[in-house]
Design a protein around this motif. Structure first.
Motif, PDB file in Angstrom:
ATOM      1  N   THR A   7       7.269  17.639  -9.767  1.00 43.92           N
ATOM      2  CA  THR A   7       7.994  16.647  -9.540  1.00 43.92           C
ATOM      3  C   THR A   7       9.036  16.999  -8.447  1.00 43.92           C
ATOM      4  O   THR A   7       9.693  17.947  -8.662  1.00 43.92           O
ATOM      5  N   GLN A   8       9.238  16.047  -7.360  1.00 40.91           N
ATOM      6  CA  GLN A   8      10.141  16.233  -6.441  1.00 40.91           C
ATOM      7  C   GLN A   8      11.023  15.149  -6.533  1.00 40.91           C
ATOM      8  O   GLN A   8      10.826  13.826  -6.915  1.00 40.91           O
ATOM      9  N   ARG A   9      12.330  15.387  -6.735  1.00 39.57           N
ATOM     10  CA  ARG A   9      13.469  14.664  -7.073  1.00 39.57           C
ATOM     11  C   ARG A   9      14.291  14.093  -5.662  1.00 39.57           C
ATOM     12  O   ARG A   9      14.656  14.963  -4.921  1.00 39.57           O
ATOM     13  N   PHE A  10      14.739  12.866  -5.751  1.00 42.21           N
ATOM     14  CA  PHE A  10      15.445  12.388  -4.453  1.00 42.21           C
ATOM     15  C   PHE A  10      16.471  11.183  -4.821  1.00 42.21           C
ATOM     16  O   PHE A  10      16.321  10.616  -5.995  1.00 42.21           O
ATOM     17  N   ASP A  11      17.396  10.847  -4.249  1.00 38.19           N
ATOM     18  CA  ASP A  11      18.396   9.853  -4.347  1.00 38.19           C
ATOM     19  C   ASP A  11      17.442   8.486  -4.568  1.00 38.19           C
ATOM     20  O   ASP A  11      18.078   7.706  -5.286  1.00 38.19           O
ATOM     21  N   HIS A  12      16.562   8.239  -3.612  1.00 40.22           N
ATOM     22  CA  HIS A  12      15.966   7.017  -3.721  1.00 40.22           C
ATOM     23  C   HIS A  12      14.417   7.265  -3.298  1.00 40.22           C
ATOM     24  O   HIS A  12      14.280   8.062  -2.401  1.00 40.22           O
ATOM     25  N   VAL A  13      13.394   6.593  -3.917  1.00 40.11           N
ATOM     26  CA  VAL A  13      12.103   6.596  -3.482  1.00 40.11           C
ATOM     27  C   VAL A  13      11.532   5.374  -3.053  1.00 40.11           C
ATOM     28  O   VAL A  13      11.790   4.526  -3.719  1.00 40.11           O
ATOM     29  N   PHE A  14      10.446   5.399  -2.136  1.00 39.11           N
ATOM     30  CA  PHE A  14       9.715   4.367  -1.764  1.00 39.11           C
ATOM     31  C   PHE A  14       8.218   4.590  -2.134  1.00 39.11           C
ATOM     32  O   PHE A  14       7.745   5.593  -1.740  1.00 39.11           O
ATOM     33  N   ASP A  15       7.449   3.509  -2.757  1.00 45.58           N
ATOM     34  CA  ASP A  15       6.263   3.731  -2.980  1.00 45.58           C
ATOM     35  C   ASP A  15       5.364   2.737  -2.068  1.00 45.58           C
ATOM     36  O   ASP A  15       5.440   1.512  -2.394  1.00 45.58           O
ATOM     37  N   VAL A  16       4.764   3.192  -1.104  1.00 48.42           N
ATOM     38  CA  VAL A  16       3.915   2.563  -0.264  1.00 48.42           C
ATOM     39  C   VAL A  16       2.721   2.947  -0.011  1.00 48.42           C
ATOM     40  O   VAL A  16       1.989   3.039   1.172  1.00 48.42           O
ATOM     41  N   ARG A  17       2.075   3.181  -0.997  1.00 43.36           N
ATOM     42  CA  ARG A  17       0.739   4.132  -1.041  1.00 43.36           C
ATOM     43  C   ARG A  17      -0.585   3.235  -0.904  1.00 43.36           C
ATOM     44  O   ARG A  17      -1.775   3.623  -0.809  1.00 43.36           O
ATOM     45  N   GLY A  18      -0.307   1.768  -0.767  1.00 42.15           N
ATOM     46  CA  GLY A  18      -1.428   0.865  -0.762  1.00 42.15           C
ATOM     47  C   GLY A  18      -2.431   0.992  -2.029  1.00 42.15           C
ATOM     48  O   GLY A  18      -1.975   1.027  -3.145  1.00 42.15           O
ATOM     49  N   THR A  19      -3.584   1.135  -1.637  1.00 41.58           N
ATOM     50  CA  THR A  19      -4.587   1.248  -2.905  1.00 41.58           C
ATOM     51  C   THR A  19      -4.173   2.535  -3.610  1.00 41.58           C
ATOM     52  O   THR A  19      -4.675   2.779  -5.012  1.00 41.58           O
ATOM     53  N   GLY A  20      -3.623   3.664  -3.109  1.00 45.26           N
ATOM     54  CA  GLY A  20      -3.337   4.762  -3.705  1.00 45.26           C
ATOM     55  C   GLY A  20      -2.226   4.649  -4.946  1.00 45.26           C
ATOM     56  O   GLY A  20      -2.103   5.370  -5.553  1.00 45.26           O
ATOM     57  N   ALA A  21      -1.732   3.156  -4.949  1.00 42.75           N
ATOM     58  CA  ALA A  21      -0.620   2.970  -6.063  1.00 42.75           C
ATOM     59  C   ALA A  21      -1.223   2.762  -7.277  1.00 42.75           C
ATOM     60  O   ALA A  21      -0.455   2.614  -8.261  1.00 42.75           O
ATOM     61  N   ARG A  22      -2.508   2.606  -7.548  1.00 42.58           N
ATOM     62  CA  ARG A  22      -3.126   2.494  -8.663  1.00 42.58           C
ATOM     63  C   ARG A  22      -2.993   3.891  -9.585  1.00 42.58           C
ATOM     64  O   ARG A  22      -2.918   4.846  -9.291  1.00 42.58           O
ATOM     65  N   PRO A  23      -2.641   3.671 -10.913  1.00 48.63           N
ATOM     66  CA  PRO A  23      -2.762   2.558 -11.931  1.00 48.63           C
ATOM     67  C   PRO A  23      -1.442   1.750 -11.974  1.00 48.63           C
ATOM     68  O   PRO A  23      -1.226   0.820 -12.876  1.00 48.63           O
ATOM     69  N   GLN A  24      -0.584   2.227 -11.227  1.00 50.62           N
ATOM     70  CA  GLN A  24       0.947   1.724 -11.491  1.00 50.62           C
ATOM     71  C   GLN A  24       1.138   0.383 -11.021  1.00 50.62           C
ATOM     72  O   GLN A  24       2.024  -0.362 -11.615  1.00 50.62           O
ATOM     73  N   LEU A  25       0.151  -0.014  -9.873  1.00 46.61           N
ATOM     74  CA  LEU A  25       0.114  -1.417  -9.581  1.00 46.61           C
ATOM     75  C   LEU A  25      -1.235  -1.846  -9.584  1.00 46.61           C
ATOM     76  O   LEU A  25      -2.204  -1.036  -9.187  1.00 46.61           O
ATOM     77  N   PRO A  26      -1.571  -3.113  -9.871  1.00 42.16           N
ATOM     78  CA  PRO A  26      -2.831  -3.596  -9.985  1.00 42.16           C
ATOM     79  C   PRO A  26      -3.367  -3.850  -8.517  1.00 42.16           C
ATOM     80  O   PRO A  26      -3.829  -5.272  -8.277  1.00 42.16           O
ATOM     81  N   VAL A  27      -3.346  -3.121  -7.786  1.00 43.06           N
ATOM     82  CA  VAL A  27      -3.955  -3.458  -6.312  1.00 43.06           C
ATOM     83  C   VAL A  27      -5.441  -2.990  -6.122  1.00 43.06           C
ATOM     84  O   VAL A  27      -5.904  -2.009  -6.709  1.00 43.06           O
ATOM     85  N   ARG A  28      -6.094  -3.731  -5.340  1.00 35.29           N
ATOM     86  CA  ARG A  28      -7.587  -3.603  -4.920  1.00 35.29           C
ATOM     87  C   ARG A  28      -7.708  -3.609  -3.492  1.00 35.29           C
ATOM     88  O   ARG A  28      -6.827  -3.617  -2.790  1.00 35.29           O
ATOM     89  N   GLY A  29      -8.829  -2.798  -3.178  1.00 33.45           N
ATOM     90  CA  GLY A  29      -9.105  -2.723  -1.608  1.00 33.45           C
ATOM     91  C   GLY A  29     -10.204  -3.804  -1.256  1.00 33.45           C
ATOM     92  O   GLY A  29     -11.147  -3.908  -1.958  1.00 33.45           O
ATOM     93  N   VAL A  30      -9.803  -4.401  -0.181  1.00 32.86           N
ATOM     94  CA  VAL A  30     -10.849  -5.520   0.372  1.00 32.86           C
ATOM     95  C   VAL A  30     -11.396  -5.039   1.684  1.00 32.86           C
ATOM     96  O   VAL A  30     -10.371  -4.747   2.583  1.00 32.86           O
ATOM     97  N   ARG A  31     -12.537  -4.801   1.810  1.00 38.74           N
ATOM     98  CA  ARG A  31     -13.408  -4.500   2.881  1.00 38.74           C
ATOM     99  C   ARG A  31     -13.131  -5.251   4.094  1.00 38.74           C
ATOM    100  O   ARG A  31     -13.357  -6.549   4.116  1.00 38.74           O
ATOM    101  N   GLY A  32     -12.719  -4.451   4.985  1.00 38.34           N
ATOM    102  CA  GLY A  32     -12.558  -5.157   6.738  1.00 38.34           C
ATOM    103  C   GLY A  32     -13.347  -4.457   7.497  1.00 38.34           C
ATOM    104  O   GLY A  32     -13.360  -3.293   7.504  1.00 38.34           O
ATOM    105  N   GLU A  33     -13.921  -4.950   8.664  1.00 37.93           N
ATOM    106  CA  GLU A  33     -14.749  -4.470   9.547  1.00 37.93           C
ATOM    107  C   GLU A  33     -14.368  -4.916  10.933  1.00 37.93           C
ATOM    108  O   GLU A  33     -14.042  -6.173  10.988  1.00 37.93           O
ATOM    109  N   ILE A  34     -14.301  -3.859  11.886  1.00 38.03           N
ATOM    110  CA  ILE A  34     -13.907  -4.609  13.171  1.00 38.03           C
ATOM    111  C   ILE A  34     -14.975  -3.641  14.330  1.00 38.03           C
ATOM    112  O   ILE A  34     -15.281  -2.692  13.891  1.00 38.03           O
ATOM    113  N   PHE A  35     -14.883  -4.303  15.534  1.00 41.13           N
ATOM    114  CA  PHE A  35     -15.642  -3.922  16.771  1.00 41.13           C
ATOM    115  C   PHE A  35     -14.837  -3.837  17.837  1.00 41.13           C
ATOM    116  O   PHE A  35     -13.836  -4.652  18.040  1.00 41.13           O
TER     117      PHE A  35
END
Length: 363
Positions: free
Chosen positions: A211-239
Motif C-alpha cells: 500500500t502506498q499512502r498519500f495526502d490525497h489520491v485520484f482514481d481515474v483508471r477507467g475500466t480498471g476501476a472494477r469492481p469498485q465502480l460498475p464501469v464497463r467497456g464499450v468497443r469503439g473502432e476508428i480508421f
C-alpha cells in the motif's frame, strides 16, 4: 501535498500536469509499460470537441463541461512545450437526400435541449453528479442551416450530402499529439509505469507489492476501476485515412438513420473516420461490417476519399457507467472520476478543474 494518481490516461495526465504546476508532489501509477503505450481509451479518439452535437446523447452537465473545456484547452496547450494541433472553426452536420426525417429528429433534439439549457446555464455555475464542486455553463450559438454554395465555401470537399448545418464554436484536437505532450510536459511528475493499482481508498493506493499512502489520491483508471465502480467497456473502432491534397478543415458528422459516422481532419493529410459503438469488451481488430459501413459512409460525404489510403485502424474500450454519464465524487483524501464514455476529450479539462477545486475545499 503528496498526491497519488491511479491511471495515466487522459484524465491522469491532465491531473498530473495541473497538480505538478501547482507545486504538489505527484506520483502516477499505470500498468502500461511506458508513456507511449497506447492502452488508454484517450489514444483511440478522433478528438471532436462538440458540446452541441453531443446533446443528442448527453445531459446538461456534459454540455456545460464541454463548453467550459473548449475554453480551457488553449490555456492548457499553451503550458506545454510540445505543439498540439487544435482548431475551433466550428463543425458540420450533414445528411443525404432521403434521410431528412432522421436528420430533422436529431436537429429537433439538439435545438430543444439547447433552448431548455440556455436559461438554466446562463449565469449558473453548473453543478454535477455527486459532491463534485462546480464548473461554468455557457450558451452556445444557434445551429445554422447552410445552402449548397455556403457548404462549398466552408468545405469544398464535402460534396455528397444534400443537406448541411453549421455549428459555430465547436472544434477538434489531435489526441495522440496531446497525450504525448501532456506526459512530456509534466517534468516534475514521478511516473510509475508497469504498476497496476488493485484498489483505491482515501489516502491509499493498493498495489501488488503493498500500500502506498498519500495526502490525497485520484482514481481515474477507467475500466480498471472494477469492481469498485460498475464501469464497463464499450468497443469503439476508428480508421486513419491518408488523402493527399484533400481540403477539409472541420469535423463533419453524418446524420444517418443507422450509423453515427464522423470525419475529423488532421494535418497535413489525414482524416480520422469513426466511430462504432458496440456493447462488447472485445479488443480484437476492426470488423468487416464496421470497415464497410464506416468507410462507405465517409466516401459518400467526401467523394475524394475514393483514392485515400487506409494507413491505420484501431479499437479500444470506452469506460461507461450504467447511465452512460460521467461521475466525479470527491471526499477527504479521495477523488474518483469515471464513465467519460464517448465524451472524454470534450469534458476532461473541466472535470479536472472541478476535481482540483473540490480537493482543495475538502482538504
Amino acid at each position: 501535498m503528496k498526491i497519488g494518481i491511479a491511471g495515466a490516461g487522459l484524465l491522469g495526465r491532465l491531473l498530473a500536469q495541473q497538480l505538478a504546476r501547482a507545486g504538489h508532489e505527484v506520483h502516477v501509477f499505470d500498468p502500461a509499460a511506458d508513456a507511449q503505450a497506447r492502452g488508454a481509451a484517450g489514444w483511440t479518439a478522433a478528438g471532436m470537441l462538440s458540446p452541441v452535437a453531443e446533446l443528442e446523447c448527453a445531459d446538461e452537465d456534459v454540455f456545460a463541461l464541454g463548453v467550459r473545456s473548449i475554453e480551457l484547452w488553449p490555456r492548457i496547450l499553451a503550458q506545454l512545450e510540445v505543439p498540439v494541433e487544435f482548431s475551433r472553426e466550428g463543425s458540420l452536420l450533414v445528411a443525404h437526400r432521403g434521410d431528412e426525417g432522421a436528420a430533422r429528429r436529431v436537429l429537433e433534439v439538439l435545438e430543444d435541449r439547447m433552448g431548455a439549457l440556455g436559461s438554466r446555464l446562463r449565469g449558473n455555475d453548473g453543478g454535477g453528479r455527486g459532491n463534485d464542486g462546480g464548473g461554468r455553463g455557457n450558451d452556445a450559438e444557434p445551429i445554422q442551416r447552410l445552402e449548397a454554395g455556403q457548404v462549398r465555401e466552408l468545405e469544398p470537399s464535402v460534396r455528397g450530402p444534400a443537406h448541411a448545418w453549421f455549428i459555430p464554436g465547436e472544434g477538434r484536437i489531435h489526441t495522440v499529439q496531446a497525450m504525448h505532450a501532456l506526459a512530456a510536459g509534466a517534468r516534475d511528475v514521478q511516473w510509475h509505469w508497469g504498476r497496476a493499482i488493485a484498489a483505491v481508498h482515501a489516502g491509499e493506493l493498493q498495489a501488488g507489492e503493498g500500500t502506498q499512502r498519500f495526502d490525497h489520491v485520484f482514481d481515474v483508471r477507467g475500466t480498471g476501476a472494477r469492481p469498485q465502480l460498475p464501469v464497463r467497456g464499450v468497443r469503439g473502432e476508428i480508421f486513419f485515412l491518408q488523402a493527399r491534397g484533400l481540403e477539409l478543415k472541420r469535423p463533419v458528422r453524418l446524420l444517418h438513420p443507422r450509423h453515427r459516422v464522423y470525419l475529423v481532419p488532421r494535418a497535413p493529410d489525414l482524416v480520422v473516420v469513426g466511430a462504432s459503438e458496440i456493447e462488447s469488451e472485445d479488443r480484437s481488430p476492426v470488423s468487416l461490417r464496421s470497415t464497410v459501413e464506416l468507410l462507405a459512409a465517409a466516401h459518400s460525404v467526401v467523394p475524394e476519399l475514393a483514392e485515400a489510403r487506409i494507413v491505420h485502424s484501431e479499437t479500444n474500450l470506452r469506460p461507461a457507467l450504467p447511465d452512460n454519464l460521467p461521475v466525479l465524487h470527491s471526499q477527504p483524501g479521495l477523488t474518483r472520476i469515471n464513465g467519460l464514455f464517448r465524451h472524454g476529450w470534450l469534458i476532461a479539462p473541466a472535470l479536472v478543474e472541478r476535481a482540483v477545486g473540490a480537493m482543495t475545499n475538502d482538504e
